[in-house]
Scaffold this active site. Sequence first.
Site, PDB file in Angstrom:
ATOM      1  N   ARG A 191       0.863  -1.187   0.000  1.00 15.22           N
ATOM      2  CA  ARG A 191       0.000   0.000   0.000  1.00 15.22           C
ATOM      3  C   ARG A 191       0.888   1.221   0.000  1.00 15.22           C
ATOM      4  O   ARG A 191       2.109   1.110   0.139  1.00 15.22           O
ATOM      5  CB  ARG A 191      -1.042  -0.025   1.126  1.00 15.22           C
ATOM      6  N   GLY A 192       0.267   2.406  -0.143  1.00 13.90           N
ATOM      7  CA  GLY A 192       1.061   3.628  -0.298  1.00 13.90           C
ATOM      8  C   GLY A 192       1.194   3.893  -1.786  1.00 13.90           C
ATOM      9  O   GLY A 192       1.574   2.989  -2.547  1.00 13.90           O
ATOM     10  N   ALA A 193       0.877   5.128  -2.191  1.00 17.74           N
ATOM     11  CA  ALA A 193       0.720   5.423  -3.625  1.00 17.74           C
ATOM     12  C   ALA A 193       1.910   4.996  -4.495  1.00 17.74           C
ATOM     13  O   ALA A 193       1.739   4.238  -5.458  1.00 17.74           O
ATOM     14  CB  ALA A 193       0.389   6.904  -3.801  1.00 17.74           C
ATOM     15  N   ARG A 231      -7.176  -0.618  -7.017  1.00 15.80           N
ATOM     16  CA  ARG A 231      -7.533   0.463  -6.079  1.00 15.80           C
ATOM     17  C   ARG A 231      -7.713   1.745  -6.893  1.00 15.80           C
ATOM     18  O   ARG A 231      -6.942   1.996  -7.806  1.00 15.80           O
ATOM     19  CB  ARG A 231      -6.441   0.659  -4.995  1.00 15.80           C
ATOM     20  N   GLN A 284      -2.016   2.166   9.877  1.00 12.51           N
ATOM     21  CA  GLN A 284      -0.718   2.268   9.187  1.00 12.51           C
ATOM     22  C   GLN A 284       0.291   3.065  10.010  1.00 12.51           C
ATOM     23  O   GLN A 284       1.498   2.833   9.907  1.00 12.51           O
ATOM     24  CB  GLN A 284      -0.901   2.945   7.815  1.00 12.51           C
ATOM     25  N   ASP A 300      -1.969  10.697  -2.132  1.00  5.67           N
ATOM     26  CA  ASP A 300      -2.359   9.635  -3.080  1.00  5.67           C
ATOM     27  C   ASP A 300      -2.669  10.220  -4.453  1.00  5.67           C
ATOM     28  O   ASP A 300      -2.535   9.544  -5.469  1.00  5.67           O
ATOM     29  CB  ASP A 300      -3.561   8.866  -2.542  1.00  5.67           C
ATOM     30  N   ASN A 311      -5.393  12.199   0.535  1.00  9.90           N
ATOM     31  CA  ASN A 311      -4.500  11.341   1.331  1.00  9.90           C
ATOM     32  C   ASN A 311      -5.382  10.571   2.308  1.00  9.90           C
ATOM     33  O   ASN A 311      -6.615  10.725   2.317  1.00  9.90           O
ATOM     34  CB  ASN A 311      -3.438  12.194   2.038  1.00  9.90           C
ATOM     35  N   LYS A 312      -4.773   9.741   3.101  1.00  8.72           N
ATOM     36  CA  LYS A 312      -5.496   8.862   4.027  1.00  8.72           C
ATOM     37  C   LYS A 312      -6.586   9.600   4.800  1.00  8.72           C
ATOM     38  O   LYS A 312      -6.369  10.717   5.270  1.00  8.72           O
ATOM     39  CB  LYS A 312      -4.471   8.225   4.974  1.00  8.72           C
TER      40      LYS A 312
HETATM   41  O1  MRU Z   1      -4.543   3.091   2.133  1.00 12.16           O
HETATM   42  P1  MRU Z   1      -3.059   3.309   2.039  1.00 12.16           P
HETATM   43  O2  MRU Z   1      -2.294   2.741   3.185  1.00 12.16           O
HETATM   44  O3  MRU Z   1      -2.525   2.877   0.690  1.00 12.16           O
HETATM   45  O4  MRU Z   1      -2.906   4.881   2.114  1.00 12.16           O
HETATM   46  C1  MRU Z   1      -1.625   5.419   2.027  1.00 12.16           C
HETATM   47  C2  MRU Z   1      -1.590   6.886   2.192  1.00 12.16           C
HETATM   48  O5  MRU Z   1      -2.590   7.544   2.320  1.00 12.16           O
HETATM   49  C3  MRU Z   1      -0.232   7.517   2.072  1.00 12.16           C
HETATM   50  O6  MRU Z   1      -0.146   8.647   2.883  1.00 12.16           O
HETATM   51  C4  MRU Z   1      -0.004   7.939   0.614  1.00 12.16           C
HETATM   52  O7  MRU Z   1      -0.220   6.857  -0.247  1.00 12.16           O
HETATM   53  C5  MRU Z   1       1.347   8.492   0.398  1.00 12.16           C
HETATM   54  S1  MRU Z   1       2.574   7.237   0.440  1.00 12.16           S
HETATM   55  C6  MRU Z   1       4.080   7.923   0.103  1.00 12.16           C
END
Ligand code: MRU
Length: 344
Positions: A46-48, A89, A194, A235, A245-246
């Site tokens: 996970r994470g963009a 996603r 996370q 994201d 973002n999250k």
């Molecule tokens: O749902 P996730 O864990 O994929 O969400 C991740 C985030 O929101 C991060 O802050 C974002 O992807 C930036 S990662 C460098």
Amino acid sequence: MKFETLRWNQGSLGLLDQRLLPKRVEYLNLESASGVAAAIREMAVRGAPAIGCAAAFGVAAEAYRLRHLDKSAFHSALLEAFAMLAESRPTAVNLFWALEKMKSAIDSGKDPQSIALDLSQAAEAIFKADIEANLEMGRHGASLVPEKCSILTYCNAGALATAGHGTALGIVRSAHRQGKAVSVHACETRPLLQGARLTAWELAMEKIPVTLICDNMAGYLMTQGEIDMVIVGADRVAANGDTANKIGTYTMAVLAKRHGIPFVVACPVSTIDPATPTGNEIPIEERSGGEVRGYGEADWAAKGIRIRNPAFDVTPAELVAALVTEKGVIEAPDEAKISALLAS
Ligand code: MRU
């Protein structure tokens, strides 16, 4: 780094299974696009930027697996692989950006074996470029961090969310390596934790001072003068600077504004989506209510109740003090500054 988020070995993608952290460090070995799409959907990765890299390797793995097929069967299987990965996603634009890059690496005049090799190299190039972008971002972002600084971060925008080094945590890492006295407050980040499971783990491993807080403690700490700066990842950044973002990031941005604390967004240019004019058009993933009912084996909510689980929210550009990318820092980002950055 003491761990690798993703590793590629001739047709096989090793993924650090983030669902098990911090209790267990285990790798999944995936050799098909469907396996990688499932790992993205179920958030083993996970994470963009990490999602973008995984999707690129997913295409490369599929091409490697099917390289002995005839041309037409190979091309239709690859098309299916692209479609499957694109559906894994919806919010992080890096996924679609990486898939586009992989599509453009296909020379359909070539035979499947050569295309498989090209796709493997293209995925590796995306991976390497992400690490380099994060190191540059860290360098630019660290210039905003005072010699002594208490930083609040949300979710995980670290090495685990990227090919390495991280975006928001990349800035923290770079500042720490420069000898600055940085410390981090990591919000736990409900529902999937996370911050507690990943951010706290990766910072503690590098001995960067980290304090874990529940998400609803951030405002209180700000009233007490305990937070100097908020740094988060992204994201998808719309053309006007609105930032997805999250879920919960928007709350932190509003709180930061109220307390006069700079709210900084760090992301590679691949997270900026000029085709999405404002935050209103960013698709927000809605995940299963089960993630809110409890965590793991724990299930603490009353039976039969309605649950919402939007996975992201949008912070309007007006709340963002600075946007840090590998190309530099933009203060008070807006459409004109972002389009100049993309053109530079
Ligand atoms: O749902 P996730 O864990 O994929 O969400 C991740 C985030 O929101 C991060 O802050 C974002 O992807 C930036 S990662 C460098």
